[in-house]
Design a protein around this motif. Sequence first.
Motif, short mmCIF file in Angstrom:
data_model
loop_
_atom_site.label_atom_id
_atom_site.label_comp_id
_atom_site.label_asym_id
_atom_site.label_seq_id
_atom_site.Cartn_x
_atom_site.Cartn_y
_atom_site.Cartn_z
N PRO A 150 0.87 -1.31 -0.07
CA PRO A 150 0.01 -0.11 0.05
C PRO A 150 0.97 1.46 -0.05
CG PRO A 150 -0.73 -1.46 1.67
CD PRO A 150 0.65 -2.05 1.04
N ALA A 151 2.09 1.37 0.55
CA ALA A 151 2.82 2.35 0.36
C ALA A 151 3.28 2.71 -0.76
CB ALA A 151 3.92 2.17 1.66
N TYR A 152 3.17 1.99 -1.93
CA TYR A 152 3.74 2.06 -3.05
C TYR A 152 3.52 3.64 -3.43
CZ TYR A 152 5.79 1.16 -7.59
OH TYR A 152 6.62 1.02 -8.71
N GLY A 153 4.43 4.42 -3.92
CA GLY A 153 4.24 5.70 -4.32
C GLY A 153 4.97 6.85 -3.23
N ASP A 159 0.37 9.39 -6.30
CA ASP A 159 -0.74 8.45 -5.83
C ASP A 159 -1.18 7.53 -6.93
OD1 ASP A 159 -3.12 7.77 -4.80
OD2 ASP A 159 -4.27 9.59 -5.18
N PHE A 160 -1.00 6.38 -6.30
CA PHE A 160 -1.16 5.18 -7.33
C PHE A 160 -2.47 4.36 -6.83
CE2 PHE A 160 3.55 5.57 -7.99
CZ PHE A 160 3.33 5.90 -9.17
N ALA A 179 2.62 2.99 -13.57
CA ALA A 179 2.90 2.23 -12.29
C ALA A 179 2.31 0.76 -12.61
CB ALA A 179 1.96 2.72 -11.39
N ARG A 180 3.34 -0.08 -12.80
CA ARG A 180 2.70 -1.52 -13.02
C ARG A 180 3.54 -2.53 -12.21
NH1 ARG A 180 2.50 -1.83 -19.64
NH2 ARG A 180 1.28 0.12 -19.78
N GLU A 237 11.50 3.55 -6.16
CA GLU A 237 10.21 3.24 -5.73
C GLU A 237 10.04 1.49 -5.50
OE1 GLU A 237 7.60 4.70 -3.73
OE2 GLU A 237 7.58 6.05 -5.24
N ASN A 238 10.80 1.14 -6.67
CA ASN A 238 10.67 -0.51 -6.52
C ASN A 238 11.55 -1.10 -5.60
OD1 ASN A 238 8.56 -0.19 -8.58
ND2 ASN A 238 10.00 -0.93 -10.42
N GLU A 239 12.63 -0.56 -5.29
CA GLU A 239 13.30 -0.94 -4.46
C GLU A 239 12.90 -0.95 -3.14
OE1 GLU A 239 17.62 0.30 -4.21
OE2 GLU A 239 17.72 0.79 -6.13
#
Length: 477
Positions: A150-153, A159-160, A179-180, A237-239
């Motif tokens: 959920p914290a992605y972004g 805001d994803f 965002a994928r 972000e992905n890391e």
Amino acid sequence: MSLRFYNTLTQELEVFTPLAGNTVRMYTCGPTVYNFVHIGNFRTFTFQDILRRWLRYRGYKLDHVMNVTDVDDKIIINAAKENKSIEDYTAIYTKAFFEDAAALRLQQPEHVAPATKHIPEMVKAIEELAAKGFTYTNEGSTYYRIASFPAYGKLSHNDFSGMRSGVRVDVDEYDKADARDFVLWKAHRNNEISWDTPFGKGRPGWHIECSAMAMSYLGETLDIHAGGVDLIFPHHENEIAQSEAITGKPFARHWLHSEHLQIESQKMSKSLGNFYTLRDLLEMGYQPEAIRYLLASVPYRKKLNFTFEGLKAAAKTIERLRDFELRVSSTKLPAGRNQAVAERTAEAIRQFEAGMDDDLNTAEALAAIFEYVRAMNTTIDEGYFQEENRWDAARVLEIFDCVFDVLEATDPAKLPGVQAQPTAPAIGDAEIEAYIEERTQAKKSRSFARADEIRALLLEKGIVLEDTKEGVRWKRK
Ligand code: AMP
Ligand code: ZN
């Protein structure tokens, strides 16, 4: 004043202290070795070098890891084109990168970590993600499901929440709008390089490389993670998504990102073709110190526009500082120590430190140095600067140079990629005498052409002949 850095994560200027003890655990994303890196890349690496040096100046020890991405789509394509193995191909550009970095006086990180030497760590990280339910597979590839984090972004402040779940991407670099779910492990294709794992034969995605290596060298929470702004999304972000899903702890406490080097208001990049490599500029006769100075002189969070005027101005500035260094070390001065000069010195050092402590504001730090040099030149002209003030000035230059490192001139013979000027091979006295004897005999037998040839041949080796009444004399030019 305390040392402060702007943190991309919190969007605030924060006081910096390491989490544990006196050692800063830092990870920086290194080069992808598919070609020569350009000076835009080197702006980011130079920023990281300045960061390292300032942390050390402030008394910290460093435990710094930089990865080298030595397997990725571009490398595979380029190596195949040249009919080389991935290893042979990347060895060329890895070597070139470190030669260029050395020419720019970039300090080596404590650990340089090539991706292909850390596959087991990546496999372990993917297995942990799978065990915790963050992954799924499709056609032999394993993907990270960003909807389960959920914290992605939070790093890129996007805001994803409205993103579509289950939309995947196989390439490592993509756009903000995109965002994928990203690939952790790419299924083996054709005869591409691959490794066998419990979740199939294939190769790692780019993002898992950095998470796995950073945590295996530095532990679950780093003090600093740095890179260029283009890495904020998706790479960093992905890391975060990967590392924090595994550990449940913050991945990095301070995220530092440097702005781009631009050229004609566009990002310098390989894909736009608007780039110079370090070697291009060295071939044109520019000194690596001037390039280093130019890259370091603009604070890292400001865009820097590359121009040749800027590069020439950097060279001039260095020259002025070197002249000042020579002047204070060689001018005859009255004995004693002028107190006002000593105080002005302490003030210059304070200003320099305050600039650097303020999120590495190199422009402010440099302004302190220039004002000081101007003031000192005046005190020398006016006769106030005394013998023992030499050490004051030397101290300022030393502090300046432990960060900027441009005062010593580079030996042109040591520049990477530049053809050294052919120098005449040395010739010994005995060989010279032998040639002279041969020339004398040639003249006697009226072989003037050979005699002239010998004169020219010796001249090429720096030996000048002089015919005198007493015989032939020679000297080295
Ligand atoms: P790469 O090899 O493309 O992964 O890039 C290595 C580093 O250079 C990354 O930290 C990028 O963010 C950075 N970088 C790429 N282009 C530029 C540029 N024009 N200015 C500054 N840094 C850059
Ligand atoms: Zn990275």
